[in-house]
Structure formats: structure tokens, C-alpha cells
Design an enzyme around this catalytic site. Structure first.
Site, PDB file in Angstrom:
ATOM      1  N   ARG A  56       0.846  -1.200   0.000  1.00 51.96           N
ATOM      2  CA  ARG A  56       0.000   0.000   0.000  1.00 51.96           C
ATOM      3  C   ARG A  56       0.876   1.243   0.000  1.00 51.96           C
ATOM      4  O   ARG A  56       0.628   2.199  -0.696  1.00 51.96           O
ATOM      5  CB  ARG A  56      -0.869  -0.027   1.259  1.00 51.96           C
ATOM      6  CG  ARG A  56      -2.253   0.462   1.068  1.00 51.96           C
ATOM      7  CD  ARG A  56      -3.113   0.200   2.277  1.00 51.96           C
ATOM      8  NE  ARG A  56      -2.433  -0.525   3.351  1.00 51.96           N
ATOM      9  CZ  ARG A  56      -3.063  -1.300   4.209  1.00 51.96           C
ATOM     10  NH1 ARG A  56      -4.355  -1.458   4.133  1.00 51.96           N
ATOM     11  NH2 ARG A  56      -2.405  -1.903   5.176  1.00 51.96           N
ATOM     12  N   ASP A 211     -12.659 -15.505  11.491  1.00 52.44           N
ATOM     13  CA  ASP A 211     -11.464 -16.150  10.938  1.00 52.44           C
ATOM     14  C   ASP A 211     -11.577 -17.674  11.061  1.00 52.44           C
ATOM     15  O   ASP A 211     -11.350 -18.408  10.100  1.00 52.44           O
ATOM     16  CB  ASP A 211     -10.228 -15.620  11.690  1.00 52.44           C
ATOM     17  CG  ASP A 211      -8.945 -16.283  11.241  1.00 52.44           C
ATOM     18  OD1 ASP A 211      -8.433 -15.921  10.177  1.00 52.44           O
ATOM     19  OD2 ASP A 211      -8.460 -17.198  11.952  1.00 52.44           O
ATOM     20  N   LYS A 215     -11.951 -20.748   8.160  1.00 52.67           N
ATOM     21  CA  LYS A 215     -11.085 -21.940   8.123  1.00 52.67           C
ATOM     22  C   LYS A 215     -11.921 -23.208   8.245  1.00 52.67           C
ATOM     23  O   LYS A 215     -11.643 -24.212   7.567  1.00 52.67           O
ATOM     24  CB  LYS A 215     -10.051 -21.857   9.253  1.00 52.67           C
ATOM     25  CG  LYS A 215      -9.046 -20.739   9.041  1.00 52.67           C
ATOM     26  CD  LYS A 215      -8.244 -20.490  10.302  1.00 52.67           C
ATOM     27  CE  LYS A 215      -7.208 -19.397  10.116  1.00 52.67           C
ATOM     28  NZ  LYS A 215      -6.628 -18.948  11.384  1.00 52.67           N
TER      29      LYS A 215
HETATM   30  P1  NDP Z   1      -0.652  -7.491   7.082  1.00 50.46           P
HETATM   31  O1  NDP Z   1      -1.769  -6.562   7.351  1.00 50.46           O
HETATM   32  O2  NDP Z   1       0.470  -7.567   8.039  1.00 50.46           O
HETATM   33  O3  NDP Z   1      -0.019  -7.160   5.631  1.00 50.46           O
HETATM   34  C1  NDP Z   1      -0.792  -6.835   4.513  1.00 50.46           C
HETATM   35  C2  NDP Z   1       0.132  -6.353   3.406  1.00 50.46           C
HETATM   36  O4  NDP Z   1      -0.643  -6.094   2.265  1.00 50.46           O
HETATM   37  C3  NDP Z   1       0.893  -5.062   3.733  1.00 50.46           C
HETATM   38  O5  NDP Z   1       2.186  -5.135   3.247  1.00 50.46           O
HETATM   39  C4  NDP Z   1       0.092  -3.994   2.969  1.00 50.46           C
HETATM   40  O6  NDP Z   1       0.894  -2.911   2.553  1.00 50.46           O
HETATM   41  C5  NDP Z   1      -0.360  -4.788   1.775  1.00 50.46           C
HETATM   42  N1  NDP Z   1      -1.573  -4.258   1.181  1.00 50.46           N
HETATM   43  C6  NDP Z   1      -2.772  -4.058   1.758  1.00 50.46           C
HETATM   44  N2  NDP Z   1      -3.651  -3.596   0.870  1.00 50.46           N
HETATM   45  C7  NDP Z   1      -3.013  -3.499  -0.295  1.00 50.46           C
HETATM   46  C8  NDP Z   1      -3.382  -3.069  -1.607  1.00 50.46           C
HETATM   47  N3  NDP Z   1      -4.602  -2.648  -1.870  1.00 50.46           N
HETATM   48  N4  NDP Z   1      -2.436  -3.098  -2.587  1.00 50.46           N
HETATM   49  C9  NDP Z   1      -1.198  -3.527  -2.315  1.00 50.46           C
HETATM   50  N5  NDP Z   1      -0.783  -3.950  -1.097  1.00 50.46           N
HETATM   51  C10 NDP Z   1      -1.677  -3.920  -0.109  1.00 50.46           C
HETATM   52  O7  NDP Z   1      -1.308  -8.934   6.857  1.00 50.46           O
HETATM   53  P2  NDP Z   1      -0.691 -10.363   7.205  1.00 50.46           P
HETATM   54  O8  NDP Z   1       0.650 -10.485   6.601  1.00 50.46           O
HETATM   55  O9  NDP Z   1      -0.855 -10.640   8.645  1.00 50.46           O
HETATM   56  O10 NDP Z   1      -1.735 -11.328   6.461  1.00 50.46           O
HETATM   57  C11 NDP Z   1      -1.716 -11.490   5.067  1.00 50.46           C
HETATM   58  C12 NDP Z   1      -2.658 -12.646   4.707  1.00 50.46           C
HETATM   59  O11 NDP Z   1      -2.198 -13.823   5.349  1.00 50.46           O
HETATM   60  C13 NDP Z   1      -4.103 -12.437   5.163  1.00 50.46           C
HETATM   61  O12 NDP Z   1      -4.969 -13.036   4.226  1.00 50.46           O
HETATM   62  C14 NDP Z   1      -4.156 -13.207   6.478  1.00 50.46           C
HETATM   63  O13 NDP Z   1      -5.457 -13.647   6.802  1.00 50.46           O
HETATM   64  C15 NDP Z   1      -3.252 -14.370   6.139  1.00 50.46           C
HETATM   65  N6  NDP Z   1      -2.647 -15.028   7.279  1.00 50.46           N
HETATM   66  C16 NDP Z   1      -1.998 -14.298   8.239  1.00 50.46           C
HETATM   67  C17 NDP Z   1      -1.399 -14.942   9.302  1.00 50.46           C
HETATM   68  C18 NDP Z   1      -0.688 -14.186  10.373  1.00 50.46           C
HETATM   69  O14 NDP Z   1      -0.260 -14.830  11.338  1.00 50.46           O
HETATM   70  N7  NDP Z   1      -0.504 -12.873  10.266  1.00 50.46           N
HETATM   71  C19 NDP Z   1      -1.437 -16.405   9.412  1.00 50.46           C
HETATM   72  C20 NDP Z   1      -2.145 -17.066   8.339  1.00 50.46           C
HETATM   73  C21 NDP Z   1      -2.717 -16.397   7.312  1.00 50.46           C
HETATM   74  P3  NDP Z   1       1.586  -1.902   3.600  1.00 50.46           P
HETATM   75  O15 NDP Z   1       2.670  -2.717   4.242  1.00 50.46           O
HETATM   76  O16 NDP Z   1       2.123  -0.797   2.775  1.00 50.46           O
HETATM   77  O17 NDP Z   1       0.526  -1.483   4.551  1.00 50.46           O
HETATM   78  N1  HSE Z   2      -5.369 -14.235  12.937  1.00 56.36           N
HETATM   79  C1  HSE Z   2      -5.134 -15.598  12.660  1.00 56.36           C
HETATM   80  C2  HSE Z   2      -4.946 -16.348  13.952  1.00 56.36           C
HETATM   81  C3  HSE Z   2      -3.909 -15.738  11.799  1.00 56.36           C
HETATM   82  O1  HSE Z   2      -4.844 -15.727  15.004  1.00 56.36           O
HETATM   83  O2  HSE Z   2      -4.935 -17.562  13.919  1.00 56.36           O
HETATM   84  C4  HSE Z   2      -3.735 -17.117  11.272  1.00 56.36           C
HETATM   85  O3  HSE Z   2      -4.690 -17.414  10.320  1.00 56.36           O
END
Ligand code: NDP
Ligand code: HSE
Length: 442
Positions: A56, A211, A215
Site C-alpha cells: 500500500r 477467521d 477456516k
Molecule cells: P498485514 O496486514 O500484516 O499485511 C498486509 C500487506 O498487504 C501489507 O504489506 C500492505 O501494505 C499490503 N496491502 C494491503 N492492501 C493493499 C493493496 N490494496 N495493494 C497492495 N498492497 C496492499 O497482513 P498479514 O501479513 O498478517 O496477512 C496477510 C494474509 O495472510 C491475510 O490473508 C491473512 O489472513 C493471512 N494469514 C496471516 C497470518 C498471520 O499470522 N498474520 C497467518 C495465516 C494467514 P503496507 O505494508 O504498505 O501497509
Molecule cells: N489471525 C489468525 C490467527 C492468523 O490468530 O490464527 C492465522 O490465520
């Protein structure tokens, strides 16, 4: 004696990988891709070249990532960078869905951790991928690092899965675990989970069960070869779990866990639900601590299998994503795609009222002769049988003419228990609401 070590030839074929998102998970995936390029190339049989990373805000400093790779134009990266594989780690429904569809239509295979999107638009995305002859892999969408998608989709596909039950949300398991083991306050534990990167961008998705419901829907679809959208999952969050519930569970040698349950009932319908439940301390799911996840799979021939491990956080989730990446890359090198999403059964989902399990009930009553008999009468009229019951004086400060009743039922039907609750609360001798916590594995 010197022994010569034969190193695998460095593959010459190159696949271009576009990464969407460099947050908790994306940043770690980027680091692995950039720092372990040779190792991944040897495993995949091709070099994996990062064509760009969409975020973003491209001006944010991101350690270990070359700023020249960053772009704020995710759609342009997908459409114009010639990506063979697109890894979607943005989260949410839009623009994630449009980007994934665009990637598929441009001939790229897709890897995503986005359970919310798959639970609402998975069938459509898998159908578009099948039409375009590309892969969609999503091991990280359920239970972080734990391999569960591939075991259900491939290893156990020859068996008949009867039930999948587990802890699939790290944030809520962390919160309830801290409340149980350290008597921490709910908000304090949630803040720690957010700091540690487990919680979703909007933690409502975690604490209100959305969430876990996504799942559970994915697991049910895979296990029972039927389309189960997230909206078909019965969902309760953990925000109303009180320290009193936790103490009551402990007094019965149980612990309160955030469970996801998917099983086929006696009528061949899929029962799929997400809620907090008491489980005995001897149950395998009682030993799942912190942000860990665990799944117990029951299959006709395999019997009972348990999968346990880190369910959230950057590195564990990146492990599942990079596992998918190597698999998808191998498929592309060989010119094949992995197994299609199998939905041949089309089973109906059972209404929550038809669920049969055990129930813990707690309420305050007027401490008068005949009250317990009246309570028993209400339960008996609805065919709810009491397994154990306890009456204790109410706490200091309460009306001394009242008492607290807590009980565990035998297995009963949810709609019958709900009818009992209604009658108890309107009986005149029950004071205030009846607290209900389901119990599993008791
Ligand atoms: P974050 O919020 O930490 O990261 C999201 C990223 O996406 C950021 O880098 C953000 O940019 C970027 N972003 C958001 N919107 C846009 C856009 N419109 N265009 C381009 N880039 C964009 O999320 P997570 O890494 O925690 O999660 C990512 C995915 O993984 C989700 O679907 C989540 O459900 C899944 N997930 C997460 C887990 C976890 O433990 N965190 C575990 C399992 C699955 P910027 O950095 O500039 O804000
Ligand atoms: N928010 C999620 C959790 C990340 O706490 O399990 C993993 O999907």
C-alpha cells in the site's frame, strides 16, 4: 580421504514470482525468497525471480527488501510483469479477489493465505483456475504452518473423513490460554497477540470467530468434498467467555478452548460450527497452548490423526507459503497442475438446532424448597438429561436467599437445550440469564 560432493546443477529455467503484500507474512516470504534463492531453485527445479512486491505504501522502510522491487500498483504488477506465480498476501476480499482473478486470467498460478476470500469466493476462484489450467494453492489459509490442506486434499483422499475438530485460530487460543494459565485479562492478552503479529488487521475477525469460521468452511469443503461457504458455519466468538467460565471448567478438570468442528451427522449432513467449548484436560486439544493450532481428523480407515503446531505469525505462515511455492513451481516446470478442488458430494449443512453435544449450564436461583425439582422438570420435559449438578451458596454480597446452580448435561440436542434455557429464564425462580458453554470430548 577426500570425498567429492556432487552439487545439483543450478537450474537455468526461471519463473517470475509477483508478491502482493509485505506485511507480517509477505515480508517473511520475501526474505526467504531473496535469501534462500539457490536452495529454493534446487528444490523447485527452476530459479524463482521476484518480479515485484506490491504494497500500500512503497515509501515505508522494509528491512531486507530492495526498495526497487516495491510498487503501489498491484494490478499493474499482476498484469504486466509476466509473473508465472502470484502470491497474494494482502488479505481481505477486495482487491485481493480481483488481483487473483486477473493473475489467473494472465496465466499465472496463485498462492494465497486468504481464508476469508476462499471461504466466500473459493468455488468461483477454483473454477476460473481450472478453466485456465493453473494452480491455486492455499496451505497457509488454515492453521499457519501445519500441513492440513494437502493431507486432506491428497494423503487422505482415499479415506472417508468423518470429522475434523480443532483449534484453528491462534489469537483466540492465545487469549483463552493466558486467561486460564496466567489469569490475564481478555484485553491485555489480545494486545499481546496483536503485538506478536497473530491477530488479523481487524482483530474482530479473530475474537468474533469469523477467521475460524472461514477456516472451518475450507476444512469442511476439503474433508467432505462439498461446497461449504463461510456463511454456512455456525459462529460464536470468545468475547463473552468470563473468568467464571474458566474457573468452572477448571473445577471440572476441563479447559475452555476456541474450537472449530466439522462432522457428518447421522443424516449425512455436514455439521460445522465455531465456538468456545470446554474440553477435558486429558483431551489432546487441551494441551494446545499459546498461538498454537491443532487439528484432530477422524477417518474411517486411518482412525484418529492429530496435527499440531504454530498456527499464526510471519515465519510459520511463510513456511506454508514457500512450501506451496516450491510445489507450484515444480508443477509449472513439468507442465502439470495439482489436483482440482473436489466437490462431488454436495452434502447439505445441518441446522445448528440439530447439533448434539453436552452442555454446561450455570444460573442463579431462589434458594427455596422445590426449585431443583422444578429445574429437573423443565429439563426432563425437553429430554435433556443431567449428568452432574452442583448447588452452592452465592458469593458474598449476593442475596443470601439465592444459590448458584451449575450442571453438565448428557448429550442433548441444541434446540432442546435452547428450549430449556427459555423456560428456565422465564420460570420466576431463575434469577438473571442462564450461562451456557458447550462441552466436547467429555
Ligand atoms: P498485514 O496486514 O500484516 O499485511 C498486509 C500487506 O498487504 C501489507 O504489506 C500492505 O501494505 C499490503 N496491502 C494491503 N492492501 C493493499 C493493496 N490494496 N495493494 C497492495 N498492497 C496492499 O497482513 P498479514 O501479513 O498478517 O496477512 C496477510 C494474509 O495472510 C491475510 O490473508 C491473512 O489472513 C493471512 N494469514 C496471516 C497470518 C498471520 O499470522 N498474520 C497467518 C495465516 C494467514 P503496507 O505494508 O504498505 O501497509
Ligand atoms: N489471525 C489468525 C490467527 C492468523 O490468530 O490464527 C492465522 O490465520
Amino acid at each position: 580421504m577426500n570425498q567429492s560432493v556432487t552439487r545439483p546443477a543450478v537450474p537455468v529455467k526461471v519463473l517470475r514470482v509477483a508478491l502482493l503484500g509485505a506485511g507480517t507474512v509477505g515480508r517473511k516470504v520475501a526474505t526467504i525468497l531473496l535469501e534462500h534463492a539457490d536452495d529454493l531453485a534446487a528444490k523447485a527445479g527452476c530459479r524463482l525471480e521476484v518480479s515485484g512486491i506490491a504494497v500500500r505504501d512503497a515509501t515505508k522502510p522494509r528491512a531486507g527488501i530492495d526498495p526497487a522491487l516495491l510498487t503501489e500498483d498491484a494490478a499493474g504488477l499482476v498484469a504486466n510483469s509476466g509473473a508465472d506465480i502470484v502470491i497474494e498476501l494482502i488479505g481481505g476480499l477486495s482487491p485481493a479477489k480481483e488481483l487473483i482473478v486477473s493473475a489467473i486470467e494472465h496465466g499465472a498460478s496463485v498462492i494465497t493465505a486468504n481464508k476469508a476470500l476462499l471461504a466466500s469466493h473459493g468455488d468461483e476462484i477454483f473454477a476460473i483456475a481450472e478453466r485456465n489450467g493453473v494452480d491455486v494453492y492455499f496451505e497457509a489459509a488454515v492453521a499457519g504452518a501445519i500441513p492440513i490442506v494437502r493431507p486432506l486434499r491428497e494423503s487422505l483422499v482415499g479415506d472417508e473423513i468423518r470429522a475434523v475438530m480443532g483449534v484453528v485460530n491462534g489469537t483466540t487460543n492465545y487469549i483463552l490460554d493466558k486467561m486460564s494459565t496466567e489469569h490475564q485479562d481478555f484485553n491485555q492478552a489480545l494486545a499481546a497477540a496483536q503485538d506478536l503479529g497473530f491477530a488479523e488487521a481487524d482483530p474482530t475477525a479473530d475474537v468474533e470467530g469469523y477467521d475460524a469460521a472461514s477456516k472451518a468452511a475450507i476444512l469442511a469443503s476439503l474433508a467432505f468434498h462439498s461446497s461449504v461457504p463461510g456463511s454456512a458455519v455456525y459462529r460464536e466468538g470468545i468475547t463473552d467467555v468470563t473468568p467464571e467460565d474458566i474457573e468452572a471448567a477448571a473445577a471440572m478438570d476441563c479447559v475452555v478452548k476456541p474450537l472449530a468442528i466439522a462432522r457428518v451427522d447421522e443424516q449425512g449432513r455436514i455439521e460445522v460450527r465455531v465456538h468456545a467449548a470446554m474440553v477435558p484436560l486429558t483431551h489432546p486439544l487441551a494441551m494446545v497452548h499459546g498461538p498454537n493450532n491443532a487439528l484432530v481428523v477422524e477417518a474411517a480407515n486411518a482412525g484418529r490423526l492429530m496435527f499440531l503446531g504454530p498456527g499464526a505469525g510471519g515465519s510459520p505462515t511463510a513456511s506454508a507459503v514457500t512450501g506451496d511455492l516450491v510445489t507450484v513451481a515444480r508443477n509449472r516446470v513439468r507442465g502439470v497442475v495439482g489436483p482440482a478442488h473436489s466437490l462431488y458430494q454436495a452434502l447439505a449443512t445441518a441446522p445448528m438446532g440439530q447439533t448434539r453435544t453436552r452442555y454446561y449450564l450455570r444460573f442463579k436461583v431462589a434458594d427455596q424448597p422445590g426449585v431443583l425439582a422444578a429445574v429437573a422438570g423443565i429439563l426432563a420435559r425437553h429430554e435433556v438429561s443431567v449428568h452432574s449438578i452442583r448447588q452452592t451458596p452465592t458469593a458474598n454480597g449476593d442475596d443470601p436467599a439465592t444459590a448458584r446452580v451449575s450442571m453438565m448435561t448428557h448429550i442433548a440436542r441444541e434446540s432442546d437445550v435452547a428450549a430449556c434455557l427459555g423456560e428456565l429464564e422465564n420460570s420466576g425462580f431463575v434469577i438473571g440469564p442462564v450461562r451456557l458453554v458447550r462441552a466436547e470430548g467429555v
